[in-house]
Write a protein that holds these residues in place. Structure first.
Motif, short mmCIF file in Angstrom:
data_model
loop_
_atom_site.label_atom_id
_atom_site.label_comp_id
_atom_site.label_asym_id
_atom_site.label_seq_id
_atom_site.Cartn_x
_atom_site.Cartn_y
_atom_site.Cartn_z
N ASN A 1 3.00 5.93 -3.36
CA ASN A 1 4.14 6.73 -3.78
C ASN A 1 4.40 6.49 -5.27
O ASN A 1 5.05 5.52 -5.64
CB ASN A 1 5.37 6.36 -2.95
N PRO A 2 3.94 7.38 -6.15
CA PRO A 2 4.10 7.15 -7.59
C PRO A 2 5.55 7.23 -8.06
O PRO A 2 5.85 6.78 -9.16
CB PRO A 2 3.26 8.25 -8.23
N ALA A 3 6.45 7.76 -7.25
CA ALA A 3 7.85 7.83 -7.65
C ALA A 3 8.49 6.43 -7.69
O ALA A 3 9.45 6.21 -8.41
CB ALA A 3 8.63 8.73 -6.70
N ILE A 4 7.95 5.49 -6.93
CA ILE A 4 8.52 4.14 -6.89
C ILE A 4 8.18 3.38 -8.17
O ILE A 4 9.04 2.78 -8.79
CB ILE A 4 8.02 3.39 -5.64
N TYR A 5 6.91 3.40 -8.54
CA TYR A 5 6.48 2.70 -9.75
C TYR A 5 5.97 3.73 -10.75
O TYR A 5 4.89 4.28 -10.60
CB TYR A 5 5.36 1.70 -9.43
N TYR B 1 0.83 -1.21 0.00
CA TYR B 1 0.00 0.00 0.00
C TYR B 1 0.86 1.26 0.00
O TYR B 1 0.54 2.25 -0.67
CB TYR B 1 -0.95 0.01 1.20
N ALA B 2 1.98 1.23 0.72
CA ALA B 2 2.88 2.39 0.75
C ALA B 2 3.50 2.61 -0.63
O ALA B 2 3.64 3.75 -1.08
CB ALA B 2 3.97 2.19 1.80
N ALA B 3 3.89 1.52 -1.30
CA ALA B 3 4.46 1.65 -2.64
C ALA B 3 3.41 2.18 -3.62
O ALA B 3 3.72 2.99 -4.50
CB ALA B 3 5.00 0.31 -3.11
N ASP B 4 2.17 1.74 -3.49
CA ASP B 4 1.10 2.23 -4.37
C ASP B 4 0.82 3.70 -4.13
O ASP B 4 0.46 4.43 -5.05
CB ASP B 4 -0.19 1.43 -4.15
#
Length: 112
Positions: free
Chosen positions: A50-54, A45-48
């Motif tokens: 943060n758009p900079a990750i994906y 959920y944290a990765a989702d």
């Protein structure tokens, strides 16, 4: 009461775990697994969030997919719903019920 195979396997696994490990150790193991699942969910959920990750969040924005479906020089130039893409990317259904019936007539019992 009807029970599905999946429910039976879950129940049998829990019973086997309690029998082998004992109740307290099994409870701790289940708690550890649930803690790991919760941490994994939180990281996803944290990765989702943060758009900079994906950078590619949608498959239709993938540059390779855009290139494949390019109307001028793409491999599947007809588009996503074209005849060629349908033939290459979709599966086909084959009715095999007559073969199952033949096995049943021979006396073979199948659990499907």
């Amino acid at each position: 009461m009807k029970i599905s195979r999946r429910s039976f396997i879950k129940a049998a696994g829990a019973v086997a775990g309690y029998a082998v490990l004992g109740v307290n150790i099994a409870k701790e193991a289940v708690a550890d697994v649930m803690d790991m699942v919760a941490r994994r969910q939180n990281s996803v959920y944290a990765a989702d969030a943060n758009p900079a990750i994906y950078k590619l969040r949608k498959s239709q924005d993938n540059p390779m997919i855009v290139k494949i479906y390019d109307p001028k020089k793409g491999f599947l130039h007809e588009g996503p719903c074209g005849h060629e893409s349908h033939e290459l990317l979709h599966t086909h259904y084959y009715d095999r019920s007559s073969k199952l019936e033949a096995l049943k007539k021979k006396g073979i019992k199948l659990n499907l």
